[in-house]
Enzyme design. Sequence first.
Site, PDB file in Angstrom:
ATOM      1  N   ASP A 158      50.902 106.256  -2.687  1.00  0.00           N
ATOM      2  CA  ASP A 158      50.630 106.119  -1.250  1.00  0.00           C
ATOM      3  C   ASP A 158      49.827 104.859  -0.935  1.00  0.00           C
ATOM      4  O   ASP A 158      50.227 104.049  -0.104  1.00  0.00           O
ATOM      5  CB  ASP A 158      49.865 107.349  -0.731  1.00  0.00           C
ATOM      6  CG  ASP A 158      50.750 108.587  -0.662  1.00  0.00           C
ATOM      7  OD1 ASP A 158      51.981 108.435  -0.569  1.00  0.00           O
ATOM      8  OD2 ASP A 158      50.202 109.703  -0.687  1.00  0.00           O
ATOM      9  N   ARG A 185      34.866 112.670  -1.147  1.00  0.00           N
ATOM     10  CA  ARG A 185      35.439 111.882  -0.037  1.00  0.00           C
ATOM     11  C   ARG A 185      34.411 111.213   0.877  1.00  0.00           C
ATOM     12  O   ARG A 185      34.555 110.030   1.189  1.00  0.00           O
ATOM     13  CB  ARG A 185      36.395 112.727   0.801  1.00  0.00           C
ATOM     14  CG  ARG A 185      37.633 113.186   0.065  1.00  0.00           C
ATOM     15  CD  ARG A 185      38.550 112.038  -0.262  1.00  0.00           C
ATOM     16  NE  ARG A 185      39.602 112.480  -1.181  1.00  0.00           N
ATOM     17  CZ  ARG A 185      40.572 111.721  -1.628  1.00  0.00           C
ATOM     18  NH1 ARG A 185      40.657 110.459  -1.249  1.00  0.00           N
ATOM     19  NH2 ARG A 185      41.467 112.194  -2.456  1.00  0.00           N
ATOM     20  N   ASP A 221      41.722 115.559   3.474  1.00  0.00           N
ATOM     21  CA  ASP A 221      41.065 114.294   3.161  1.00  0.00           C
ATOM     22  C   ASP A 221      41.019 113.344   4.359  1.00  0.00           C
ATOM     23  O   ASP A 221      40.050 112.621   4.554  1.00  0.00           O
ATOM     24  CB  ASP A 221      41.754 113.638   1.957  1.00  0.00           C
ATOM     25  CG  ASP A 221      41.533 114.447   0.688  1.00  0.00           C
ATOM     26  OD1 ASP A 221      40.453 115.071   0.578  1.00  0.00           O
ATOM     27  OD2 ASP A 221      42.415 114.469  -0.188  1.00  0.00           O
ATOM     28  N   SER A 256      50.785 115.098  -6.824  1.00  0.00           N
ATOM     29  CA  SER A 256      49.663 114.359  -6.279  1.00  0.00           C
ATOM     30  C   SER A 256      48.401 114.861  -6.979  1.00  0.00           C
ATOM     31  O   SER A 256      48.060 116.037  -6.897  1.00  0.00           O
ATOM     32  CB  SER A 256      49.580 114.587  -4.769  1.00  0.00           C
ATOM     33  OG  SER A 256      48.330 114.148  -4.299  1.00  0.00           O
TER      34      SER A 256
HETATM   35  N1  ARG Z   1      42.842 120.911  -1.509  1.00  0.00           N
HETATM   36  C1  ARG Z   1      41.766 120.228  -2.124  1.00  0.00           C
HETATM   37  C2  ARG Z   1      40.750 119.850  -1.109  1.00  0.00           C
HETATM   38  O1  ARG Z   1      41.042 119.791   0.048  1.00  0.00           O
HETATM   39  C3  ARG Z   1      42.223 119.070  -2.954  1.00  0.00           C
HETATM   40  C4  ARG Z   1      42.822 117.929  -2.215  1.00  0.00           C
HETATM   41  C5  ARG Z   1      43.322 116.929  -3.188  1.00  0.00           C
HETATM   42  N2  ARG Z   1      43.726 115.718  -2.563  1.00  0.00           N
HETATM   43  C6  ARG Z   1      44.767 115.021  -2.970  1.00  0.00           C
HETATM   44  N3  ARG Z   1      45.021 113.956  -2.295  1.00  0.00           N
HETATM   45  N4  ARG Z   1      45.526 115.378  -3.968  1.00  0.00           N
HETATM   46  O2  ARG Z   1      39.627 119.612  -1.446  1.00  0.00           O
END
Ligand code: ARG
Length: 394
Positions: free
Chosen positions: A15, A95, A124, A173
């Site tokens: 991405d 994040r 995210d 991912s």
């Molecule tokens: N679902 C998890 C969270 O919101 C993990 C997200 C992982 N992000 C990714 N871009 N693969 O914390």
Amino acid sequence: MGKGTVILAFSGGLDTSICVPLLKEQYGYDTVITVAVDVGQPEKDIRMATEKGNLIADKHYTIDIKERFVTEQIIPSIKANGSYEGYPMGTALARPLIAEEIVKIAKAEGATTVAHGCTGKGNDQLRFDFVFRKAGLTIIAPMREMNLTREWEMDYAEKHGVPISVAKDKPYSVDENCWSRSIEGGKLEDPAFHPPEEIYGWTVSPMEAPDEPRNLVIGFEKGVPVSLDGERLGGYALIRKLNEIAGACGVGRNDMIEDRILGLKAREIYEHPAATVLLKAHADLEHLVLTRQELAFKSIVDDKWSELGYMGLIEEPLFKALTAFVDTTQERVSGTVDLVLYKGCVTVVGRSAPQAIYSNDLVSFESTTIDQNDAGGFSAYYGFQARLVAQLKK
Ligand code: ARG
């Protein structure tokens, strides 16, 4: 003359890699500066992101915040038993700090626009955007704005000579930091699909784990893990080492359905060996030193702390107030916890603390320090009102 400079949060994955040509071609920026933030993902990933950023962007930064991440996010999360819907939060903790580092670079480069590769379906985007908006920056999110599919992205990357490492048949991912590894997407999106062994990177299958149990001692000072098997270690080193030890015992896998902030349910798979061990040990030690009242109230605070942490709202005043409460409770949470790791399971087998409010002398069947007759008077009033109601019913 284009739109100037944009700072891109960069992981080197598919991405964010195609964002570099997209920001120029589709969005009209002259200069794309990539920033990779090291929160303890595998060294080879950071190296790859650095090489790739240097190759495809106009300028690249790699910022190492591993220690800051541990001190400012992971340690508070241990103190608050930080978990969301039953798993130790990881991505959520990283994040906001990643976004803060991007803001610093934007300021230093005089840029007013930032970009990220988050989709419009996940958490995210919200965790990033909150920090960026607070800093007054304009946000571009090509994945969210252009509704792209991975198939299209892979073709676009090929056409623009952007090297990609995701094979077309393994399009997972993955998000990693030293506290947690998350795997989603591809065939895993079918909640009924059994995860293949190849998706795991930090843990062996519990079925393949050694037949010998692994004993472990964790030392805590004021809620902070400070030693492993008697050896004093800094937070980051301790977590790294424990990930290896516990991962080799098959500890810390989690396959679950998660409720995202937007309300979407998602199938998520996690690996967090050190987090599983440390959270279990910490919670156990708290039960030895905190009062029943403290434990009950703190469990409500922990839940709220975790929910706000999951949402990335670490600047929310309530979050700061809850953190202050949690810190106060940790003053007495010092001591050691003995555990056994065995084929995916973690069991606490012993604990001790200088400030334990446990009295062997009082509770023991063998002791006569307490006059047991006193309990008879207490018992006479016990369930008093419920007994009256029961009598009225007769
Ligand atoms: N679902 C998890 C969270 O919101 C993990 C997200 C992982 N992000 C990714 N871009 N693969 O914390």
